[in-house]
Design a protein around this motif. Sequence first.
Motif, short mmCIF file in Angstrom:
data_model
loop_
_atom_site.label_atom_id
_atom_site.label_comp_id
_atom_site.label_asym_id
_atom_site.label_seq_id
_atom_site.Cartn_x
_atom_site.Cartn_y
_atom_site.Cartn_z
N TYR A 181 0.49 -1.55 -0.32
CA TYR A 181 -0.40 -0.13 -0.04
C TYR A 181 1.15 1.38 -0.01
O TYR A 181 1.71 1.16 0.85
CB TYR A 181 -0.96 0.20 1.23
CG TYR A 181 -1.83 0.89 1.57
CD1 TYR A 181 -2.89 1.15 0.36
CD2 TYR A 181 -2.34 2.29 2.06
CE1 TYR A 181 -4.34 1.82 0.14
CE2 TYR A 181 -3.40 2.56 1.40
CZ TYR A 181 -4.34 2.83 1.01
OH TYR A 181 -5.34 3.49 1.07
N GLY A 216 0.18 8.49 2.56
CA GLY A 216 0.98 9.81 3.09
C GLY A 216 -0.22 10.46 4.52
O GLY A 216 -1.32 9.76 4.25
N PHE A 218 7.53 6.38 9.54
CA PHE A 218 6.70 5.39 10.25
C PHE A 218 6.59 4.27 9.79
O PHE A 218 6.35 4.33 8.30
CB PHE A 218 5.33 6.61 10.14
CG PHE A 218 4.21 5.71 10.76
CD1 PHE A 218 4.10 5.08 11.87
CD2 PHE A 218 3.01 5.22 9.97
CE1 PHE A 218 2.24 4.64 12.47
CE2 PHE A 218 2.22 4.01 10.50
CZ PHE A 218 1.56 3.51 11.97
N LYS A 220 -14.16 9.23 -2.46
CA LYS A 220 -13.18 9.03 -1.16
C LYS A 220 -13.00 7.11 -0.57
O LYS A 220 -11.83 7.30 -0.30
CB LYS A 220 -13.37 9.24 0.15
CG LYS A 220 -13.44 11.69 -0.59
CD LYS A 220 -12.06 11.91 -0.90
CE LYS A 220 -12.17 13.34 -1.77
NZ LYS A 220 -11.02 13.94 -1.74
N GLU A 279 -10.14 5.56 -2.77
CA GLU A 279 -8.83 6.30 -2.53
C GLU A 279 -8.63 5.85 -1.41
O GLU A 279 -8.98 5.80 -0.19
CB GLU A 279 -9.68 7.91 -3.02
CG GLU A 279 -9.26 7.96 -4.31
CD GLU A 279 -9.87 9.92 -3.82
OE1 GLU A 279 -9.37 10.75 -3.10
OE2 GLU A 279 -10.50 10.64 -5.32
N GLU A 280 -6.81 6.20 -1.91
CA GLU A 280 -6.23 6.27 -0.22
C GLU A 280 -6.79 6.89 1.16
O GLU A 280 -7.05 8.16 0.03
CB GLU A 280 -4.23 6.17 -0.36
CG GLU A 280 -4.19 7.48 -1.09
CD GLU A 280 -2.89 6.79 -1.67
OE1 GLU A 280 -2.44 5.96 -2.27
OE2 GLU A 280 -1.82 7.63 -1.35
N ALA A 281 -6.75 7.15 2.02
CA ALA A 281 -6.58 7.94 3.04
C ALA A 281 -5.74 8.57 3.96
O ALA A 281 -4.96 9.29 2.84
CB ALA A 281 -7.61 7.27 4.13
N ALA A 282 -5.07 8.87 4.68
CA ALA A 282 -4.05 9.55 5.38
C ALA A 282 -3.37 8.58 6.69
O ALA A 282 -4.41 7.79 6.90
CB ALA A 282 -3.97 10.89 6.11
N ALA A 283 -1.95 8.50 5.82
CA ALA A 283 -1.40 7.78 7.62
C ALA A 283 -1.67 7.66 8.85
O ALA A 283 -1.34 9.23 9.45
CB ALA A 283 -0.04 7.50 7.17
N ARG A 284 -1.67 6.68 9.49
CA ARG A 284 -2.08 7.41 11.20
C ARG A 284 -1.19 6.74 11.64
O ARG A 284 -1.23 5.84 11.75
CB ARG A 284 -3.59 6.96 11.41
CG ARG A 284 -5.15 7.81 11.28
CD ARG A 284 -6.09 6.68 11.55
NE ARG A 284 -6.54 5.98 11.20
CZ ARG A 284 -7.48 5.25 11.22
NH1 ARG A 284 -8.82 5.89 11.98
NH2 ARG A 284 -7.38 3.53 10.91
N GLU A 285 -0.54 7.28 13.06
CA GLU A 285 0.38 6.78 13.87
C GLU A 285 0.01 5.28 14.37
O GLU A 285 0.28 4.29 15.29
CB GLU A 285 0.67 7.72 14.92
CG GLU A 285 0.11 8.20 16.01
CD GLU A 285 -0.88 8.62 15.50
OE1 GLU A 285 -1.86 9.10 14.79
OE2 GLU A 285 -1.19 9.72 16.89
N ILE A 286 -1.66 5.27 14.46
CA ILE A 286 -1.87 4.60 15.87
C ILE A 286 -4.12 4.19 15.18
O ILE A 286 -4.13 5.13 14.83
CB ILE A 286 -2.38 4.33 17.28
CG1 ILE A 286 -2.62 3.68 17.83
CG2 ILE A 286 -3.44 6.15 17.20
CD1 ILE A 286 -2.09 3.25 19.09
N ARG A 287 -4.09 2.84 14.88
CA ARG A 287 -5.33 2.93 14.27
C ARG A 287 -5.98 2.01 15.53
O ARG A 287 -6.23 1.91 16.26
CB ARG A 287 -5.17 1.32 13.02
CG ARG A 287 -4.36 1.13 12.34
CD ARG A 287 -3.46 0.69 11.58
NE ARG A 287 -4.75 0.35 11.00
CZ ARG A 287 -5.26 0.31 9.46
NH1 ARG A 287 -4.76 1.32 9.44
NH2 ARG A 287 -6.30 -0.11 8.45
N GLU A 288 -7.75 3.10 15.47
CA GLU A 288 -8.79 2.32 16.16
C GLU A 288 -9.00 1.29 16.30
O GLU A 288 -9.62 0.01 16.91
CB GLU A 288 -9.99 3.62 16.23
CG GLU A 288 -9.47 4.87 17.22
CD GLU A 288 -8.86 5.98 15.65
OE1 GLU A 288 -8.45 5.20 14.43
OE2 GLU A 288 -7.58 6.89 16.15
#
Lengths: 472, 194
Positions: free
Chosen positions: A37, A40, A203, B182, B185-194
């Motif tokens: 994947y 950004g 990350f 949307k 489409e790809e979203a945005a990277a998160r440092e942690i996932r809920e």
Amino acid sequence: MSAVPADRLERNPLMTEAGYETWLRLVQHPRAPRWNYVVGDRVRAEDLPHVDALRAAVAARRPAAGAVPPPELCEWILRLRATVGSFHERVPEGFELQRDWAHVPTMSREDLVVRIDRVVPVGEDLSRLIVYDTSGTSGHALVVPHHPRDVAQAHALMEFALARHGATLRTGPDAVAAINLGAQEAHTVVFATTFAVWDQAGFAKVNLHPQEWRSLDDARGFFAELAPQLLTGDPVGFAEAAAWEIDVRPKALVSTALALSAAAAARLRGRFGCPVIDWYSTTETGPLAYSCPLAHGLHVLPPDVFVEALDADGFPAAAGERGELTVTGGRNPFVPLLRYRTGDWGRLDPSPCPCGDPAPRIVDLEGRRPVFFRDASGGVINAVDVGRVLRRFPVLQHEVVQRADGSCDVALRFLPGERAELGALDTELRGLLGPGTALTVRVDETLAERSRLGKVLAYRSELPSADDADPS
Amino acid sequence: MSSEGPVLEALTGRLAECPADFLAEPRLGGRGVVHTDAVVSDLLVDLGGAGLDRDAARPFAGEGKERRNLLRLVQVASWLLGDPWFAGARRFAVPASQWLASGLDETAGLVAADRFVTDPERREELVRACLAALGLRPEGESEAQAQDRLTALSSVERDRVVRATQAQLEHARKVREAMRRKAAEEAAAREIRE
């Protein structure tokens, strides 16, 4: 001209050349997992002041306990009443919020599933809208709109929680800030990126599934060489990391998505030699609470939310009683929340905490116990993978139960007006659970009422080993 | 509006003096103090009709707090209809019952019941709506005058609602289209996932 390729800048608009080097170091690492994947942070320069503002506010303005939201939140509600249909319906003209707060009707996942246009403010610029999906604890399959800005702001909240546990992140393009661990079927996304809000620190999101790596040794080498400062993930992923003998010494483990038992936290602390922070966050609300450094529950974290524990009728639970955790406020411009019922239950404790954080605490949080199922041969099936199958269908709400004899019962509510494709769903679930698992798939309209009473768990296992967070 | 009713100011004045008891919490799902159905039933008897039976009482009871404002408004309207002028006429029980049961829903969805006591314009609106439902016009006004004034009071709100509804429909289309687009489409990277 920047050496950062245009497609990368589209995904990471603020990526610098040094950040690009970091990203390359991750994606081209010889022992990396099989990336599948590309994504950004989508953060733009205009977002950064909002992150800084929350960074300052979270330390300066700790949430206060109380029966009604603070005045600034009441003003926010009245302001949004003009453009948010779901607020307008609940707060008629002249409604006195401070006096009659307990009478404000609650919102639930159903508002987001069935009437999302009544939640997104009229006139809001939708051009930067992104979506995340989730199935959550009350079993509503759900797609939630977000803005890259509110996703970025979550970093500021995490920095605060880390500091409370004595950990400080080193940011910058030469650092790997975090690796997010999962342990799921081999369908989940696996990617690397950098974060502008952490000054281009790296990350990665990885999946500890054998198919995702060339070898176990590669996985161990990847972690050892990148030395992530944080491991984020859920207890199942951490348990798998321990089982794989991943040897890292992070500054902290941040555990989310599932309830983390005290015993599991202690085990992880011993194994990884760092603080373990239980992080309470939902896709709809964003981060809500972090575990107290002295283990006295979870402190409410953001300064711009009001958390309540409500009974089944939507009134505040009696002091000391459990209630459904309900949230007002937040900073997602597309999903303003007014008494939003999370589906998670707990008690709110406003008493002073010896750790020094004056924010009220959530104790006895329930609702997100780690759930895994087993196929007929005893193999582990993550509830996340069951959720992925369910989300391919117009399911409004679900309850998946594996009985003690191994049989599975899947109760469903479909979106209004949608066809209940039970046959196709049954086929796909059988593909996941294997041919030897007895499976019942049925429509159950009582889910709505039982959910209101807090009696629906999206996933539940009655297998004898199901209480153990370690599926190994 | 074919018949002449009481003086408008007498009724708006009555609303302004609505006792706090009529704005107290309606009984909903085991909470609250006012049995709205009992208030209405007593009123109908005072107006010369029969009290409510179980079926007729249903619109004035309930469980969800979504009905709270409607029931409070019914209580305020009952106070208004308790004016001796109506009771003395002994002929308004049926239209009053119909108005209370089904004529206040839309208004209750827009305006807090308190406003019909505290806000002079809202008081006049409720009085005029009440008289119209009973086939009355304020004393000293022609039918045309009464109709014009009622329309003026309610049309501003109605226009606003119509405009808001049109905007909401267009908004709903845009939101659903954006969500569909949307989601692919790809979203945005998160440092942690809920």
